[in-house]
Enzyme design. Structure first.
Site, PDB file in Angstrom:
ATOM      1  N   LYS A 153       3.430   6.728  -1.983  1.00  0.00           N
ATOM      2  CA  LYS A 153       2.655   6.079  -0.907  1.00  0.00           C
ATOM      3  C   LYS A 153       3.551   5.168  -0.086  1.00  0.00           C
ATOM      4  O   LYS A 153       4.605   4.717  -0.543  1.00  0.00           O
ATOM      5  CB  LYS A 153       1.485   5.276  -1.470  1.00  0.00           C
ATOM      6  CG  LYS A 153       1.829   4.117  -2.417  1.00  0.00           C
ATOM      7  CD  LYS A 153       2.200   2.794  -1.786  1.00  0.00           C
ATOM      8  CE  LYS A 153       2.441   1.699  -2.825  1.00  0.00           C
ATOM      9  NZ  LYS A 153       3.233   0.568  -2.329  1.00  0.00           N
ATOM     10  N   PRO A 161      11.698   7.676  -6.111  1.00  0.00           N
ATOM     11  CA  PRO A 161      12.537   6.657  -6.755  1.00  0.00           C
ATOM     12  C   PRO A 161      11.694   5.530  -7.333  1.00  0.00           C
ATOM     13  O   PRO A 161      10.624   5.220  -6.794  1.00  0.00           O
ATOM     14  CB  PRO A 161      13.417   6.148  -5.603  1.00  0.00           C
ATOM     15  CG  PRO A 161      12.660   6.473  -4.357  1.00  0.00           C
ATOM     16  CD  PRO A 161      11.857   7.706  -4.649  1.00  0.00           C
ATOM     17  N   HIS A 162      12.162   4.933  -8.431  1.00  0.00           N
ATOM     18  CA  HIS A 162      11.370   3.844  -9.026  1.00  0.00           C
ATOM     19  C   HIS A 162      11.892   2.495  -8.550  1.00  0.00           C
ATOM     20  O   HIS A 162      13.005   2.398  -8.024  1.00  0.00           O
ATOM     21  CB  HIS A 162      11.350   3.948 -10.558  1.00  0.00           C
ATOM     22  CG  HIS A 162      12.692   3.851 -11.195  1.00  0.00           C
ATOM     23  ND1 HIS A 162      13.143   2.715 -11.791  1.00  0.00           N
ATOM     24  CD2 HIS A 162      13.681   4.764 -11.299  1.00  0.00           C
ATOM     25  CE1 HIS A 162      14.361   2.921 -12.242  1.00  0.00           C
ATOM     26  NE2 HIS A 162      14.715   4.149 -11.957  1.00  0.00           N
ATOM     27  N   GLY A 163      11.061   1.459  -8.685  1.00  0.00           N
ATOM     28  CA  GLY A 163      11.419   0.130  -8.174  1.00  0.00           C
ATOM     29  C   GLY A 163      11.558   0.145  -6.673  1.00  0.00           C
ATOM     30  O   GLY A 163      12.341  -0.598  -6.083  1.00  0.00           O
ATOM     31  N   GLY A 214       8.672   0.453  -4.307  1.00  0.00           N
ATOM     32  CA  GLY A 214       7.510   0.117  -3.475  1.00  0.00           C
ATOM     33  C   GLY A 214       6.811   1.359  -2.962  1.00  0.00           C
ATOM     34  O   GLY A 214       5.982   1.295  -2.062  1.00  0.00           O
ATOM     35  N   LEU A 215       7.135   2.515  -3.579  1.00  0.00           N
ATOM     36  CA  LEU A 215       6.522   3.782  -3.162  1.00  0.00           C
ATOM     37  C   LEU A 215       5.444   4.234  -4.142  1.00  0.00           C
ATOM     38  O   LEU A 215       4.855   5.307  -3.981  1.00  0.00           O
ATOM     39  CB  LEU A 215       7.603   4.874  -3.042  1.00  0.00           C
ATOM     40  CG  LEU A 215       8.701   4.604  -2.009  1.00  0.00           C
ATOM     41  CD1 LEU A 215       9.793   5.674  -2.112  1.00  0.00           C
ATOM     42  CD2 LEU A 215       8.135   4.575  -0.587  1.00  0.00           C
ATOM     43  N   GLY A 216       5.198   3.429  -5.175  1.00  0.00           N
ATOM     44  CA  GLY A 216       4.076   3.686  -6.086  1.00  0.00           C
ATOM     45  C   GLY A 216       4.273   4.850  -7.038  1.00  0.00           C
ATOM     46  O   GLY A 216       3.286   5.385  -7.551  1.00  0.00           O
ATOM     47  N   GLY A 217       5.512   5.236  -7.311  1.00  0.00           N
ATOM     48  CA  GLY A 217       5.756   6.420  -8.151  1.00  0.00           C
ATOM     49  C   GLY A 217       5.085   6.332  -9.520  1.00  0.00           C
ATOM     50  O   GLY A 217       4.345   7.238  -9.914  1.00  0.00           O
ATOM     51  N   SER A 247       2.689   4.339 -10.523  1.00  0.00           N
ATOM     52  CA  SER A 247       1.234   4.225 -10.370  1.00  0.00           C
ATOM     53  C   SER A 247       0.616   5.584 -10.073  1.00  0.00           C
ATOM     54  O   SER A 247      -0.463   5.917 -10.570  1.00  0.00           O
ATOM     55  CB  SER A 247       0.890   3.270  -9.224  1.00  0.00           C
ATOM     56  OG  SER A 247       1.435   2.003  -9.467  1.00  0.00           O
ATOM     57  N   ASP A 259      -1.952  -0.778  -7.849  1.00  0.00           N
ATOM     58  CA  ASP A 259      -1.895   0.359  -6.921  1.00  0.00           C
ATOM     59  C   ASP A 259      -2.525   1.623  -7.497  1.00  0.00           C
ATOM     60  O   ASP A 259      -2.708   2.611  -6.771  1.00  0.00           O
ATOM     61  CB  ASP A 259      -0.432   0.684  -6.559  1.00  0.00           C
ATOM     62  CG  ASP A 259       0.163  -0.322  -5.589  1.00  0.00           C
ATOM     63  OD1 ASP A 259      -0.595  -1.124  -5.004  1.00  0.00           O
ATOM     64  OD2 ASP A 259       1.404  -0.303  -5.416  1.00  0.00           O
TER      65      ASP A 259
HETATM   66  O1  C5P Z   1      -0.732  -4.985 -10.786  1.00  0.00           O
HETATM   67  P1  C5P Z   1       0.747  -4.807 -10.836  1.00  0.00           P
HETATM   68  O2  C5P Z   1       1.231  -4.506 -12.226  1.00  0.00           O
HETATM   69  O3  C5P Z   1       1.259  -3.806  -9.860  1.00  0.00           O
HETATM   70  O4  C5P Z   1       1.373  -6.200 -10.413  1.00  0.00           O
HETATM   71  C1  C5P Z   1       2.718  -6.521 -10.656  1.00  0.00           C
HETATM   72  C2  C5P Z   1       2.944  -7.976 -10.267  1.00  0.00           C
HETATM   73  O5  C5P Z   1       2.885  -8.108  -8.847  1.00  0.00           O
HETATM   74  C3  C5P Z   1       1.919  -8.945 -10.790  1.00  0.00           C
HETATM   75  O6  C5P Z   1       2.249  -9.381 -12.069  1.00  0.00           O
HETATM   76  C4  C5P Z   1       2.005 -10.058  -9.767  1.00  0.00           C
HETATM   77  O7  C5P Z   1       3.157 -10.836  -9.976  1.00  0.00           O
HETATM   78  C5  C5P Z   1       2.249  -9.315  -8.477  1.00  0.00           C
HETATM   79  N1  C5P Z   1       1.003  -8.983  -7.741  1.00  0.00           N
HETATM   80  C6  C5P Z   1       0.256 -10.008  -7.162  1.00  0.00           C
HETATM   81  N2  C5P Z   1      -0.900  -9.689  -6.481  1.00  0.00           N
HETATM   82  C7  C5P Z   1      -1.296  -8.410  -6.349  1.00  0.00           C
HETATM   83  C8  C5P Z   1      -0.535  -7.369  -6.918  1.00  0.00           C
HETATM   84  C9  C5P Z   1       0.605  -7.688  -7.612  1.00  0.00           C
HETATM   85  O8  C5P Z   1       0.603 -11.181  -7.258  1.00  0.00           O
HETATM   86  N3  C5P Z   1      -2.403  -8.131  -5.668  1.00  0.00           N
END
Ligand code: C5P
Length: 280
Positions: A11, A96-98, A100-103, A105, A138
């Protein structure tokens, strides 16, 4: 052995605004999500006579046990549905991981969708959505895919009219940017509070996609990782609208862009909704 192979699309966040900090440590967000044709492939097998959950992945740098969101999704589904037997999950990574593309998830959501189909949909839609949210902010979006407005942590979703683009270029510098690090790097001003604009506003704003592009996490991500800023400058110089996705480090441009050696890139475009099955 009942088995299903699904694509798990990446995404982009076409829009990401932070509305404020919440008491539970998360942030209230307003986002426009879009799935891509760039996708992992997830094969899920249910062995009614077997035992345990086994996950495999073609990328040896990724964990295959509790550290893998696809494995956790299979276990969470097993518990929520009271499922017995063995579960096998095979992930072929393209995203790719890390990044921001939601792989991760998306892989997790595909496991949930596949298990729903393989086991006769034992979970109500609301239960499935809760299991997804417990796995990550996500994951609920990837149960629907396509174009969507999201608020809350990302779980209050409204489908939007499909966005059709020509070529999109996704560019990734050789860094991994953990999401909590970027959220922690926000200033008080960046954290909000600010008002929700809403799904009707997003529908209207999508009519002019370049002017919609915005990501509140971009500045903190660049402070954490200056290479993200270099990627955005490079993309901007090519004359195409561009943005960082999610909490980075991947960025994208609305056009075909050549990238210097050292940065990975993918040519892709907007893709369909979730749960697309491939022949197994
Ligand atoms: O839900 P997820 O595991 O993707 O979130 C990872 C981290 O990103 C959370 O622990 C938090 O630090 C941050 N986050 C947030 N608010 C969101 C989504 C993520 O602060 N709506």
């Amino acid at each position: 052995m009942p088995s299903l192979v699904l694509t798990a699309p990446a995404k982009l966040n076409l829009y990401l605004e932070v509305l404020g900090r919440r008491a539970d440590g998360f942030h209230d967000l307003e986002m426009v999500f879009q799935t891509l044709t760039l996708a992992d492939v997830v094969e899920v097998t249910w062995e009614p006579g077997g035992m345990g959950t086994v996950c495999t992945c073609d990328d040896p740098t990724l964990p295959t046990g509790t550290g893998n969101l696809a494995w956790r999704a299979a276990e969470a589904f097993r518990v929520a549905a009271g499922l017995t037997g063995g579960l096998r999950v095979a992930v072929t990574k393209r995203i790719p991981h890390g990044a921001g593309l939601g792989g991760g998830s998306s892989d997790a959501a595909s496991v949930l969708l596949a298990l729903q189909r393989l086991t006769g949909a034992p979970l109500a839609e609301s239960q499935l959505a809760q299991v997804a949210l417990d796995l990550g902010s996500d994951v609920p979006f990837f149960l629907m895919g396509g174009t969507a407005h999201a608020r809350g942590r990302g779980e209050i979703l409204t489908a939007l009219p499909p966005v059709v683009t020509s070529t999109l270029t996704v560019v990734m510098p050789p860094v991994v940017l953990p999401t909590p690090r970027v959220f922690s790097a926000m200033t008080d001003q960046e954290r909000g509070p600010r008002p929700l604009r809403g799904a009707a506003w997003a529908t209207q704003a999508l009519q002019d996609l370049p002017s919609l592009l915005f990501n509140r996490l971009s500045d903190p991500a660049v402070r954490c990782c200056p290479e993200v800023g270099q990627v955005l400058e490079h993309l901007g110089r090519q004359g195409f609208p561009c943005l960082m996705s999610g909490s980075g480090a991947a960025c994208f441009a609305l056009g075909p862009v050549a990238v210097p050696p050292g940065w990975r890139s993918w040519t892709t475009t907007t893709g369909p909704g979730a749960g697309v099955a491939l022949p197994s």
